[in-house]
Design a protein around this motif. Structure first.
Motif, PDB file in Angstrom:
ATOM      1  N   TRP A  33       0.963  -1.241   0.120  1.00  0.00           N
ATOM      2  CA  TRP A  33       0.202   0.013   0.111  1.00  0.00           C
ATOM      3  C   TRP A  33       0.959   1.336  -0.137  1.00  0.00           C
ATOM      4  O   TRP A  33       1.893   1.221   0.499  1.00  0.00           O
ATOM      5  CB  TRP A  33      -0.800   0.052   1.198  1.00  0.00           C
ATOM      6  CG  TRP A  33      -1.925  -1.100   1.362  1.00  0.00           C
ATOM      7  CD1 TRP A  33      -2.597  -1.741   0.246  1.00  0.00           C
ATOM      8  CD2 TRP A  33      -2.295  -1.465   2.467  1.00  0.00           C
ATOM      9  NE1 TRP A  33      -3.309  -2.864   0.823  1.00  0.00           N
ATOM     10  CE2 TRP A  33      -3.275  -2.760   2.112  1.00  0.00           C
ATOM     11  CE3 TRP A  33      -2.310  -1.386   3.845  1.00  0.00           C
ATOM     12  CZ2 TRP A  33      -4.053  -3.232   3.200  1.00  0.00           C
ATOM     13  CZ3 TRP A  33      -3.172  -2.044   4.775  1.00  0.00           C
ATOM     14  CH2 TRP A  33      -3.925  -3.022   4.450  1.00  0.00           C
ATOM     15  N   LEU A  34       0.610   2.310  -0.631  1.00  0.00           N
ATOM     16  CA  LEU A  34       0.891   3.614  -0.643  1.00  0.00           C
ATOM     17  C   LEU A  34       0.493   4.351   0.312  1.00  0.00           C
ATOM     18  O   LEU A  34      -0.871   4.595   0.577  1.00  0.00           O
ATOM     19  CB  LEU A  34       0.953   4.195  -2.126  1.00  0.00           C
ATOM     20  CG  LEU A  34       1.488   3.466  -3.045  1.00  0.00           C
ATOM     21  CD1 LEU A  34       1.469   4.432  -4.583  1.00  0.00           C
ATOM     22  CD2 LEU A  34       3.103   3.468  -2.809  1.00  0.00           C
ATOM     23  N   GLY A  35       1.346   5.144   0.956  1.00  0.00           N
ATOM     24  CA  GLY A  35       0.812   6.031   2.222  1.00  0.00           C
ATOM     25  C   GLY A  35       0.467   7.375   2.033  1.00  0.00           C
ATOM     26  O   GLY A  35       0.995   8.417   2.754  1.00  0.00           O
ATOM     27  N   GLY A  36      -0.131   7.802   0.905  1.00  0.00           N
ATOM     28  CA  GLY A  36      -0.667   9.215   0.703  1.00  0.00           C
ATOM     29  C   GLY A  36      -1.893   9.663   1.765  1.00  0.00           C
ATOM     30  O   GLY A  36      -2.463   8.576   1.818  1.00  0.00           O
ATOM     31  N   MET A  37      -1.866  11.016   1.820  1.00  0.00           N
ATOM     32  CA  MET A  37      -2.808  11.253   2.782  1.00  0.00           C
ATOM     33  C   MET A  37      -3.907  11.566   2.090  1.00  0.00           C
ATOM     34  O   MET A  37      -5.152  11.974   2.463  1.00  0.00           O
ATOM     35  CB  MET A  37      -2.474  12.453   3.756  1.00  0.00           C
ATOM     36  CG  MET A  37      -1.310  11.785   4.729  1.00  0.00           C
ATOM     37  SD  MET A  37      -1.922  10.368   5.506  1.00  0.00           S
ATOM     38  CE  MET A  37      -3.430  11.106   6.520  1.00  0.00           C
ATOM     39  N   CYS A 116      -1.426  14.039  -2.973  1.00  0.00           N
ATOM     40  CA  CYS A 116      -0.960  15.198  -2.292  1.00  0.00           C
ATOM     41  C   CYS A 116       0.630  15.170  -2.308  1.00  0.00           C
ATOM     42  O   CYS A 116       1.240  14.143  -2.821  1.00  0.00           O
ATOM     43  CB  CYS A 116      -1.665  15.186  -0.784  1.00  0.00           C
ATOM     44  SG  CYS A 116      -1.037  13.648   0.108  1.00  0.00           S
ATOM     45  N   THR A 117       1.301  16.145  -1.529  1.00  0.00           N
ATOM     46  CA  THR A 117       2.548  16.122  -1.331  1.00  0.00           C
ATOM     47  C   THR A 117       3.056  14.891  -0.645  1.00  0.00           C
ATOM     48  O   THR A 117       4.256  14.389  -1.148  1.00  0.00           O
ATOM     49  CB  THR A 117       3.019  17.353  -0.426  1.00  0.00           C
ATOM     50  OG1 THR A 117       2.519  17.170   0.801  1.00  0.00           O
ATOM     51  CG2 THR A 117       2.880  18.580  -1.217  1.00  0.00           C
ATOM     52  N   SER A 118       2.608  14.222   0.047  1.00  0.00           N
ATOM     53  CA  SER A 118       2.969  13.020   0.822  1.00  0.00           C
ATOM     54  C   SER A 118       3.051  11.640  -0.277  1.00  0.00           C
ATOM     55  O   SER A 118       4.173  10.960  -0.109  1.00  0.00           O
ATOM     56  CB  SER A 118       2.284  12.516   2.076  1.00  0.00           C
ATOM     57  OG  SER A 118       0.885  12.471   1.896  1.00  0.00           O
ATOM     58  N   GLY A 119       1.881  11.869  -0.929  1.00  0.00           N
ATOM     59  CA  GLY A 119       1.716  10.485  -1.923  1.00  0.00           C
ATOM     60  C   GLY A 119       2.598  10.770  -2.829  1.00  0.00           C
ATOM     61  O   GLY A 119       3.346   9.748  -3.337  1.00  0.00           O
TER      62      GLY A 119
END
Length: 156
Positions: A33-37, A116-119
């Motif tokens: 899984w990818l941890g984007g917010m 988003c920036t985190s993803g």
């Protein structure tokens, strides 16, 4: 020069970066899984909204772990606050309506760029995704330009 850029020190930034990197790496390595917010927002809305957009399988099927992921971020920040105290001043002179408008624009931009920036910045760049590179360059360029325009207009 370093003291000017990091008046509160740089160690907590390094520690935070390492923790984020290890966290999203473990999430991906152990689960795929990818941890984007930004997807957390849509997947959480799938609990309360019956709109077709929020009921897509990619939101409904991942909403439980994404909600736990988001709660973990909030609990982690709370634990930091309780045990280590605040880092720097936690106040602003920006009016609430501007903060709200900024939040709406950021949320819209995150959905428009499909992340988003985190993803994009953490997960997308680390997996060498060209669309994530374009998104991050756009985020950063827009942020730099906006900051300079605000300063030019007399803001702080």
């Amino acid at each position: 020069m370093v003291n000017t850029l990091f008046p509160l020190g740089w160690g907590h930034y390094l520690a935070g970066g390492i923790l984020i990197g290890v966290g999203v790496s473990l999430l991906f390595l152990l689960t795929g899984w990818l941890g984007g917010m930004s997807t957390v927002f849509s997947s959480t809305w799938s609990y309360v909204s019956r709109l077709r957009h929020f009921q897509q399988p990619r939101y409904v099927d991942s909403r439980a772990w994404r909600l736990v992921f988001a709660v973990g971020l909030v609990v982690g920040a709370l634990l930091w606050w309780v045990f280590l105290g605040p880092v720097g001043a936690l106040q602003t002179t920006v009016p609430l309506w501007q903060l709200g408008l900024g939040g709406l624009l950021v949320g819209f931009g995150a959905r428009l760029s499909n992340g988003c920036t985190s993803g994009h910045g953490i997960c997308g760049l680390s997996s060498l995704q060209l669309p994530s590179l374009v998104a991050v360059l756009t985020f950063m360029g827009t942020g730099f330009a906006t900051a300079h325009v605000v300063l030019w207009l007399g803001g702080r």
